[in-house]
Design a protein around this motif. Sequence first.
Motif, PDB file in Angstrom:
ATOM      1  N   TYR A 116     -11.444  -7.493   0.693  1.00 36.35           N
ATOM      2  CA  TYR A 116     -10.704  -6.451  -0.243  1.00 36.35           C
ATOM      3  C   TYR A 116     -11.109  -7.171  -1.727  1.00 36.35           C
ATOM      4  N   TYR A 117     -11.037  -8.292  -1.983  1.00 31.51           N
ATOM      5  CA  TYR A 117     -11.509  -8.407  -3.483  1.00 31.51           C
ATOM      6  C   TYR A 117     -12.779  -7.982  -3.946  1.00 31.51           C
ATOM      7  N   SER A 118     -13.713  -8.213  -3.042  1.00 35.96           N
ATOM      8  CA  SER A 118     -14.967  -7.705  -3.218  1.00 35.96           C
ATOM      9  C   SER A 118     -15.222  -6.346  -3.473  1.00 35.96           C
ATOM     10  N   VAL A 119     -14.453  -5.381  -2.874  1.00 32.74           N
ATOM     11  CA  VAL A 119     -14.494  -4.076  -3.065  1.00 32.74           C
ATOM     12  C   VAL A 119     -13.535  -3.770  -4.312  1.00 32.74           C
ATOM     13  N   TYR A 120     -12.755  -4.495  -4.652  1.00 32.27           N
ATOM     14  CA  TYR A 120     -11.795  -4.335  -5.870  1.00 32.27           C
ATOM     15  C   TYR A 120     -12.856  -4.687  -7.020  1.00 32.27           C
ATOM     16  N   LEU A 121     -13.475  -5.794  -6.838  1.00 29.54           N
ATOM     17  CA  LEU A 121     -14.633  -5.871  -7.951  1.00 29.54           C
ATOM     18  C   LEU A 121     -15.580  -4.797  -8.444  1.00 29.54           C
ATOM     19  N   ILE A 122     -15.806  -3.919  -7.264  1.00 31.50           N
ATOM     20  CA  ILE A 122     -16.548  -2.851  -7.581  1.00 31.50           C
ATOM     21  C   ILE A 122     -15.788  -1.539  -7.873  1.00 31.50           C
ATOM     22  N   ASP A 123     -14.806  -1.158  -7.077  1.00 33.23           N
ATOM     23  CA  ASP A 123     -13.795   0.111  -7.486  1.00 33.23           C
ATOM     24  C   ASP A 123     -12.665   0.011  -8.216  1.00 33.23           C
ATOM     25  N   LYS A 124     -12.137  -1.240  -8.463  1.00 34.35           N
ATOM     26  CA  LYS A 124     -10.844  -1.354  -9.109  1.00 34.35           C
ATOM     27  C   LYS A 124      -9.555  -0.988  -8.549  1.00 34.35           C
ATOM     28  N   LYS A 125      -9.822  -0.510  -7.306  1.00 36.02           N
ATOM     29  CA  LYS A 125      -8.718   0.099  -6.722  1.00 36.02           C
ATOM     30  C   LYS A 125      -7.427  -0.970  -6.592  1.00 36.02           C
ATOM     31  N   PRO A 126      -6.287  -0.857  -7.464  1.00 31.61           N
ATOM     32  CA  PRO A 126      -5.131  -2.023  -7.452  1.00 31.61           C
ATOM     33  C   PRO A 126      -4.607  -2.306  -6.213  1.00 31.61           C
ATOM     34  N   GLU A 127      -4.475  -1.459  -5.290  1.00 30.72           N
ATOM     35  CA  GLU A 127      -3.808  -1.838  -4.073  1.00 30.72           C
ATOM     36  C   GLU A 127      -4.789  -3.079  -3.493  1.00 30.72           C
ATOM     37  N   TYR A 128      -5.865  -3.338  -3.592  1.00 32.66           N
ATOM     38  CA  TYR A 128      -6.681  -4.137  -3.060  1.00 32.66           C
ATOM     39  C   TYR A 128      -6.532  -5.770  -3.684  1.00 32.66           C
ATOM     40  N   LEU A 129      -6.256  -5.634  -4.816  1.00 36.98           N
ATOM     41  CA  LEU A 129      -5.827  -6.655  -5.458  1.00 36.98           C
ATOM     42  C   LEU A 129      -4.348  -7.197  -5.292  1.00 36.98           C
ATOM     43  N   GLU A 130      -3.616  -6.035  -5.258  1.00 38.39           N
ATOM     44  CA  GLU A 130      -2.160  -6.495  -4.805  1.00 38.39           C
ATOM     45  C   GLU A 130      -1.969  -6.873  -3.549  1.00 38.39           C
ATOM     46  N   ALA A 131      -2.900  -6.748  -2.571  1.00 40.24           N
ATOM     47  CA  ALA A 131      -2.790  -7.516  -1.180  1.00 40.24           C
ATOM     48  C   ALA A 131      -2.955  -8.601  -1.288  1.00 40.24           C
ATOM     49  N   ILE A 132      -3.773  -9.377  -2.288  1.00 34.59           N
ATOM     50  CA  ILE A 132      -3.924 -10.950  -2.375  1.00 34.59           C
ATOM     51  C   ILE A 132      -2.504 -11.360  -3.246  1.00 34.59           C
ATOM     52  N   LEU A 133      -2.188 -10.595  -3.993  1.00 36.04           N
ATOM     53  CA  LEU A 133      -1.057 -10.967  -4.830  1.00 36.04           C
ATOM     54  C   LEU A 133       0.329 -10.948  -4.067  1.00 36.04           C
ATOM     55  N   LYS A 134       0.279 -10.091  -2.851  1.00 35.26           N
ATOM     56  CA  LYS A 134       1.484 -10.046  -2.127  1.00 35.26           C
ATOM     57  C   LYS A 134       1.560 -11.293  -1.304  1.00 35.26           C
ATOM     58  N   LEU A 135       0.286 -11.509  -0.709  1.00 32.96           N
ATOM     59  CA  LEU A 135       0.324 -12.711   0.328  1.00 32.96           C
ATOM     60  C   LEU A 135       0.507 -13.925  -0.581  1.00 32.96           C
ATOM     61  N   PHE A 136      -0.047 -14.243  -1.699  1.00 30.48           N
ATOM     62  CA  PHE A 136      -0.004 -15.218  -2.406  1.00 30.48           C
ATOM     63  C   PHE A 136       1.574 -15.699  -2.833  1.00 30.48           C
ATOM     64  N   SER A 137       2.177 -14.551  -3.122  1.00 34.87           N
ATOM     65  CA  SER A 137       3.698 -14.539  -3.486  1.00 34.87           C
ATOM     66  C   SER A 137       4.430 -15.113  -2.481  1.00 34.87           C
ATOM     67  N   ASN A 138       4.057 -15.056  -1.054  1.00 39.20           N
ATOM     68  CA  ASN A 138       4.764 -15.418   0.107  1.00 39.20           C
ATOM     69  C   ASN A 138       4.158 -16.605   0.768  1.00 39.20           C
ATOM     70  N   LEU A 139       3.164 -17.115   0.261  1.00 38.25           N
ATOM     71  CA  LEU A 139       2.344 -18.328   1.259  1.00 38.25           C
ATOM     72  C   LEU A 139       3.345 -19.329   1.253  1.00 38.25           C
ATOM     73  N   HIS A 140       4.145 -19.561   0.333  1.00 37.88           N
ATOM     74  CA  HIS A 140       4.862 -20.931   0.315  1.00 37.88           C
ATOM     75  C   HIS A 140       5.894 -20.704   1.581  1.00 37.88           C
ATOM     76  N   LYS A 141       6.235 -19.554   2.323  1.00 38.19           N
ATOM     77  CA  LYS A 141       6.837 -19.839   3.641  1.00 38.19           C
ATOM     78  C   LYS A 141       6.222 -20.450   4.761  1.00 38.19           C
ATOM     79  N   TYR A 142       4.877 -20.441   4.527  1.00 37.78           N
ATOM     80  CA  TYR A 142       4.123 -20.713   5.384  1.00 37.78           C
ATOM     81  C   TYR A 142       3.496 -22.206   5.332  1.00 37.78           C
ATOM     82  N   GLN A 143       4.462 -23.203   4.663  1.00 36.62           N
ATOM     83  CA  GLN A 143       3.860 -24.495   4.624  1.00 36.62           C
ATOM     84  C   GLN A 143       4.207 -25.058   5.883  1.00 36.62           C
TER      85      GLN A 143
END
Length: 537
Positions: A330-357
């Motif tokens: 997703y991030y690789s394609v984001y680098l090419i096409d700048k489609k915000p949903e693909y960066l947001e997919a990472i940000l969403k997971l990162f925002s919730n990753l603390h639940k998976y300690q």
Amino acid sequence: MIKNAFIVLGIIFLMSCRDQDTGFQISEEDERLFAAALKNAELANNGFIRCENYVSAWLKHSDPASGLIPRNIDQSKDFWNAKDAAADNYPFMVLTTFFVDQDLFEGKMIEMLNTEKSITSRVRSLPDTYSFSRKGFLNDDIKMGPIIFGTSEYVKDGLLPLTEWLGQSPWSDRMIEMLHDLSAEVGVASEVNQEGFGKASKEEVNGELLQVLSRIYWMTGEKKFLDWAIKIGDHYLLEGHHPTGDLEYLRLRDHGCELVSGLCELYVSVNYAMPDKKNAYQQPLHYMLDRILEVGRNEDGLFYDGINPQSGEIVHDRIADTWGYTLNGYYSVYLIDKKPEYLEAILKLFSNLHKYQNHDWENNSADGYADAIESALNLYNRVPMPKIADWIDGEMQVMWGMQKADGIIEGWHGDGNFARTTIMYNLWKSKGLYVKPWREDLLLGSEKKGDSLLIVLKSAEPWTGKLYFDKQRYKENMKLPINWPRINQFPEWFTVEPDRTYHVVDLENQSVEMPDGNDMKKGINLAMTGKKKIIVY
């Protein structure tokens, strides 16, 4: 951790031109960063000692006659195979010795490679499973499915990561040789779903080939590798085998997710090499990625193990430990096409990753933790959210706690992934720097401050050697057009440019040196007198 007398040497690498006035003022922020660098040094030292112990333990189980390591140390201890012993374990023994034991790196590790080439190559250079007790191949008959699969695993999971770090080497030579021979045996893998491969195996083989070929094309400049990858890409994106439009099962963990990131890596490559093909792939690739986001994630943005992408059914609802392998795409394609949903997919997971300690990654296996931590490290390198660093530190402690006193982790080929991720972690803590010769009492850690780097070395006894700096390996080793995120790469944290002049301020003696990037990559000489103590402000 060493408690006795030690050396603390603080060095600031100033990336902008400064006066050669040696009276550099240390701020409160600098003091805090040097303290953090020392903590990093302690963690990285712990990691390298663990890797050293892992190699020592596994070498004790190597076959006395051939010198090769077995697949596992309990079951499957009578044979070496390509898809496990060679792909997952041996390469990270090689990489460990590169950092901690030069003699072993240049000796036993090369011997094992030469032996493997001479006794396991069965179809030209392509390897087959070797039995120690038979002193020959485990199977009398040649079965091309397992040979193709084993070769693709060995190349993608083992030799490619070594090449990403080492550049051209005997291991990259072995990789290129096998790829040339593999091209005569498989174009698009379709009928490799033989016994022992699992439901998603042909997608795995094709995905692995896409990842390998998309990188090796740039490294070698040989268009045959890109043409081969495009043949696979056309099969899935243009010819009625679309991963989410046509397939009824899509695995989103390893042994299947390789297809998703592989297609994304190909997309990046054709963006630079064949723009018309990139345009043809864009809509079907976006459709695949959008559909996975729609039906393949839980509420926190993590991927399920397996889905039916057409119906949206969750086939396997366990959370994939390899979530970052998919998000790399997703991030690789984001680098090419700048489609915000693909960066947001990472940000969403990162925002919730603390639940998976301390999460039950892959049934609480060290391998599951290794893959989840690698997932975070690779993406944190691109999207540096501070709380992700804390998550990584916590998960590393859990994984390290799984190592036994004798150095073995779990006693199977996945132990190599413990070392792989530990080395990635160590290099994050040092910002890509390393020393030779390494010693167990020698600590190295770094922290960045803008374009500068603050480094701490610590030793219990006098030490003389070299301090090495990382380079832009994606460009110099792999010749890639951009540094897109890739499975099993070693992220670049602080890299020197070959012809640029740097200022090196040694706070011990208030001296300044001005080496260029080439000198820093070759290593800067250091001598540490074991009875000095320097306070870094």
